[in-house]
Motif scaffolding. Structure first.
Motif, PDB file in Angstrom:
ATOM      1  N   ILE A 330       0.828  -1.206   0.000  1.00 44.35           N
ATOM      2  CA  ILE A 330       0.000   0.000   0.000  1.00 44.35           C
ATOM      3  C   ILE A 330       0.862   1.256   0.000  1.00 44.35           C
ATOM      4  O   ILE A 330       0.602   2.212  -0.731  1.00 44.35           O
ATOM      5  CB  ILE A 330      -0.952   0.001   1.217  1.00 44.35           C
ATOM      6  N   THR A 331       1.888   1.268   0.819  1.00 51.75           N
ATOM      7  CA  THR A 331       2.696   2.482   0.972  1.00 51.75           C
ATOM      8  C   THR A 331       3.675   2.701  -0.177  1.00 51.75           C
ATOM      9  O   THR A 331       4.015   3.842  -0.487  1.00 51.75           O
ATOM     10  CB  THR A 331       3.476   2.434   2.297  1.00 51.75           C
ATOM     11  N   LYS A 332       4.090   1.625  -0.839  1.00 49.35           N
ATOM     12  CA  LYS A 332       5.083   1.763  -1.908  1.00 49.35           C
ATOM     13  C   LYS A 332       4.484   1.720  -3.311  1.00 49.35           C
ATOM     14  O   LYS A 332       5.066   2.253  -4.256  1.00 49.35           O
ATOM     15  CB  LYS A 332       6.144   0.670  -1.777  1.00 49.35           C
ATOM     16  N   VAL A 333       3.332   1.063  -3.481  1.00 45.57           N
ATOM     17  CA  VAL A 333       2.721   0.856  -4.802  1.00 45.57           C
ATOM     18  C   VAL A 333       3.790   0.374  -5.790  1.00 45.57           C
ATOM     19  O   VAL A 333       4.230   1.118  -6.673  1.00 45.57           O
ATOM     20  CB  VAL A 333       2.034   2.127  -5.315  1.00 45.57           C
ATOM     21  N   PRO A 334       4.252  -0.857  -5.646  1.00 42.05           N
ATOM     22  CA  PRO A 334       5.368  -1.345  -6.482  1.00 42.05           C
ATOM     23  C   PRO A 334       5.064  -1.383  -7.977  1.00 42.05           C
ATOM     24  O   PRO A 334       5.981  -1.339  -8.796  1.00 42.05           O
ATOM     25  CB  PRO A 334       5.621  -2.755  -5.925  1.00 42.05           C
ATOM     26  N   THR A 335       3.765  -1.493  -8.354  1.00 45.98           N
ATOM     27  CA  THR A 335       3.403  -1.531  -9.775  1.00 45.98           C
ATOM     28  C   THR A 335       2.431  -0.391 -10.084  1.00 45.98           C
ATOM     29  O   THR A 335       1.215  -0.584 -10.087  1.00 45.98           O
ATOM     30  CB  THR A 335       2.756  -2.877 -10.147  1.00 45.98           C
ATOM     31  N   PRO A 336       2.937   0.818 -10.351  1.00 41.30           N
ATOM     32  CA  PRO A 336       2.048   1.954 -10.676  1.00 41.30           C
ATOM     33  C   PRO A 336       1.612   1.906 -12.132  1.00 41.30           C
ATOM     34  O   PRO A 336       2.061   2.695 -12.969  1.00 41.30           O
ATOM     35  CB  PRO A 336       2.930   3.169 -10.374  1.00 41.30           C
ATOM     36  N   ASP A 337       0.735   0.968 -12.454  1.00 42.13           N
ATOM     37  CA  ASP A 337       0.382   0.722 -13.842  1.00 42.13           C
ATOM     38  C   ASP A 337      -0.720   1.639 -14.365  1.00 42.13           C
ATOM     39  O   ASP A 337      -1.030   1.602 -15.559  1.00 42.13           O
ATOM     40  CB  ASP A 337      -0.040  -0.739 -14.033  1.00 42.13           C
ATOM     41  N   LEU A 338      -1.309   2.479 -13.515  1.00 47.05           N
ATOM     42  CA  LEU A 338      -2.357   3.396 -13.956  1.00 47.05           C
ATOM     43  C   LEU A 338      -1.833   4.826 -14.088  1.00 47.05           C
ATOM     44  O   LEU A 338      -2.071   5.482 -15.093  1.00 47.05           O
ATOM     45  CB  LEU A 338      -3.542   3.345 -12.996  1.00 47.05           C
ATOM     46  N   VAL A 339      -1.157   5.307 -13.071  1.00 52.06           N
ATOM     47  CA  VAL A 339      -0.545   6.642 -13.118  1.00 52.06           C
ATOM     48  C   VAL A 339       0.835   6.560 -12.486  1.00 52.06           C
ATOM     49  O   VAL A 339       0.988   6.029 -11.380  1.00 52.06           O
ATOM     50  CB  VAL A 339      -1.395   7.688 -12.363  1.00 52.06           C
ATOM     51  N   ARG A 340       1.822   7.079 -13.187  1.00 49.48           N
ATOM     52  CA  ARG A 340       3.186   7.082 -12.653  1.00 49.48           C
ATOM     53  C   ARG A 340       3.922   8.305 -13.169  1.00 49.48           C
ATOM     54  O   ARG A 340       3.581   8.867 -14.223  1.00 49.48           O
ATOM     55  CB  ARG A 340       3.926   5.812 -13.047  1.00 49.48           C
ATOM     56  N   PRO A 341       4.949   8.784 -12.426  1.00 47.70           N
ATOM     57  CA  PRO A 341       5.706   9.963 -12.855  1.00 47.70           C
ATOM     58  C   PRO A 341       6.338   9.767 -14.231  1.00 47.70           C
ATOM     59  O   PRO A 341       6.690   8.661 -14.624  1.00 47.70           O
ATOM     60  CB  PRO A 341       6.782  10.100 -11.760  1.00 47.70           C
ATOM     61  N   LYS A 342       6.437  10.859 -14.961  1.00 50.32           N
ATOM     62  CA  LYS A 342       7.066  10.931 -16.288  1.00 50.32           C
ATOM     63  C   LYS A 342       6.279  10.182 -17.357  1.00 50.32           C
ATOM     64  O   LYS A 342       5.957  10.740 -18.403  1.00 50.32           O
ATOM     65  CB  LYS A 342       8.511  10.416 -16.241  1.00 50.32           C
ATOM     66  N   VAL A 343       5.973   8.911 -17.120  1.00 49.84           N
ATOM     67  CA  VAL A 343       5.335   8.091 -18.153  1.00 49.84           C
ATOM     68  C   VAL A 343       3.928   8.593 -18.465  1.00 49.84           C
ATOM     69  O   VAL A 343       3.562   8.801 -19.625  1.00 49.84           O
ATOM     70  CB  VAL A 343       5.299   6.617 -17.714  1.00 49.84           C
ATOM     71  N   SER A 344       3.110   8.801 -17.443  1.00 48.43           N
ATOM     72  CA  SER A 344       1.723   9.219 -17.670  1.00 48.43           C
ATOM     73  C   SER A 344       1.645  10.585 -18.330  1.00 48.43           C
ATOM     74  O   SER A 344       0.750  10.846 -19.137  1.00 48.43           O
ATOM     75  CB  SER A 344       0.956   9.231 -16.340  1.00 48.43           C
ATOM     76  N   TRP A 345       2.563  11.470 -18.002  1.00 45.91           N
ATOM     77  CA  TRP A 345       2.503  12.845 -18.482  1.00 45.91           C
ATOM     78  C   TRP A 345       2.854  12.975 -19.958  1.00 45.91           C
ATOM     79  O   TRP A 345       2.616  14.017 -20.577  1.00 45.91           O
ATOM     80  CB  TRP A 345       3.428  13.729 -17.648  1.00 45.91           C
ATOM     81  N   GLN A 346       3.385  11.947 -20.553  1.00 47.38           N
ATOM     82  CA  GLN A 346       3.782  12.023 -21.966  1.00 47.38           C
ATOM     83  C   GLN A 346       2.600  12.309 -22.886  1.00 47.38           C
ATOM     84  O   GLN A 346       2.775  12.851 -23.967  1.00 47.38           O
ATOM     85  CB  GLN A 346       4.465  10.717 -22.383  1.00 47.38           C
ATOM     86  N   GLY A 347       1.389  11.954 -22.471  1.00 48.53           N
ATOM     87  CA  GLY A 347       0.216  12.196 -23.311  1.00 48.53           C
ATOM     88  C   GLY A 347      -0.489  13.503 -23.028  1.00 48.53           C
ATOM     89  O   GLY A 347      -1.575  13.738 -23.576  1.00 48.53           O
ATOM     90  N   TRP A 348       0.101  14.384 -22.202  1.00 49.94           N
ATOM     91  CA  TRP A 348      -0.583  15.617 -21.797  1.00 49.94           C
ATOM     92  C   TRP A 348      -0.919  16.512 -22.991  1.00 49.94           C
ATOM     93  O   TRP A 348      -2.041  16.991 -23.122  1.00 49.94           O
ATOM     94  CB  TRP A 348       0.276  16.375 -20.801  1.00 49.94           C
TER      95      TRP A 348
END
Length: 368
Positions: A330-348
């Motif tokens: 819960i605290t680390k979210v090892p697999t951020p497959d929905l929203v993650r830094p840098k990757v998600s923002w590429q489609g902004w």
């Protein structure tokens, strides 16, 4: 008779059972398929709300309006243009707040015709540049056609009866962004199936109204829910509550939304190049975080939100080691497959353009 398990797979491997992948390909271009047969489609990030503050100075107003109207009369003049011109029939009566000492409307809202597509206008007195016009709207709801109507209202056009108020060439340079909400929509998942974390904000609130509008807030502990920095909520339930049309939407949509305020010297012309709003956020599907038992982790996560760590441990009868392992997911979210830094923002930039907000920028004119 006894038996032994020779080999195991973490989850079933049946094929995805959600809607066809091509049905919402344009709105949700990013697809995640999971071993349990679930499919989640993810939209590009997009502006869900934007607040602009425009100083009513000569540089941003049309030459005619700047010349004819002294600075202390500009709020009144522009308010009269909005409230008596082509947009008059779309003003929402209940939103109008007259100025207490002057003969014009200080606050009002204009309905663009689709549910939620409202332009809120407010005139204020500024300290540095004098009179200000504050505009608030949802670019995603306004859409391409609504932005063209908005541009016609601000800059004038051949079919609009009202006079031009602002110069298109300078408007985006002077319209300061004071708040922007950046949102990602995920299909086929509910808020209670998310695992979310923020690098600096620790407080989390799960709220579920009687109408099943589930909402998760990440906020500073000293602030109320309405000041949350991040929230995830059931967008499908919200549309239903507002009496909206669900036909353009998949069966289930959860929106993950980040509120950004206090942007330093960011103007409308910078909207495509804003810094990553998700740089401190990790959000993933609870199923995919690597728990030994998905159902147990889901139960622990839900109880953890309602009763705290000690309460969840007691209710489930967990050992210290097992509880620690689940807590780390819960605290680390090892697999951020929905929203993650840098990757998600590429489609902004792509997400912004789909709203049609470029109609408010200084770009080659296209026929409306």
């Amino acid at each position: 008779m006894g038996y032994s398990i020779i080999t195991t797979l973490p989850y079933p491997t049946n094929k995805p059972s959600n809607e066809d992948i091509n049905t919402f390909k344009d709105q949700f271009p990013n697809v995640r398929d999971y071993p349990n047969g679930h499919r989640i489609r993810i939209s590009d990030p997009k502006p869900d709300k934007i607040n602009l503050t425009i100083p009513l100075v000569d540089e941003v107003l049309t030459d005619k309006l700047a010349k004819e109207c002294p600075s202390d009369m500009r709020c009144e003049r522009i308010s009269q243009v909005f409230c008596s011109g082509s947009a008059n029939s779309s003003i929402i009566p209940s939103s109008v707040r007259p100025h207490f000492a002057k003969p014009y409307n200080r606050v009002f809202e204009i309905d663009f015709g689709t549910p939620g597509a409202v332009l809120r206008c407010e005139f204020r007195d500024g300290k540095k540049c004098g009179r200000l016009l504050c505009l608030s709207f949802n670019p995603s709801n306004v859409g391409p056609n609504g932005h063209k109507e908005f541009a016609a209202l601000l800059f004038g056009c051949s079919w609009s009866a009202g006079p031009a108020i602002f110069k298109r060439s300078t408007f985006a340079q002077w319209a300061k962004v004071t708040r922007i909400d950046c949102a990602v929509d995920c299909t086929g998942i509910r808020p209670n199936e998310l695992v979310m974390r923020h690098d600096t904000v620790k407080a989390l609130t799960l709220y579920s109204s009687g109408s099943s509008l589930e909402t998760i807030y990440l906020r500073n502990a000293s602030q109320p829910d309405k000041h949350a920095l991040v929230k995830a909520y059931d967008k499908t339930a919200e549309v239903l509550l507002k009496g909206g049309d669900l036909s353009p939407w998949p069966n289930q949509v959860t929106r993950i939304e980040v509120t950004r305020k206090g942007l330093q010297q960011k103007y409308l012309e910078d909207v495509f190049d804003l810094p990553d709003a998700f740089r401190k956020i990790r959000c993933g599907y609870a199923y995919s975080q690597g728990a030994d038992c998905w159902k147990r982790f889901q139960a622990f996560r839900c109880l953890r939100q309602e009763h705290g760590l000690l309460g969840a441990v007691e209710l489930m009868g967990l050992s210290v080691d097992k509880a620690t392992a689940l807590e780390q997911l819960i605290t680390k979210v090892p697999t951020p497959d929905l929203v993650r830094p840098k990757v998600s923002w590429q489609g902004w930039k792509t997400g912004c353009k789909k709203t049609g907000i470029q109609a408010l920028l200084d770009c080659p004119k296209t026929p409306f």
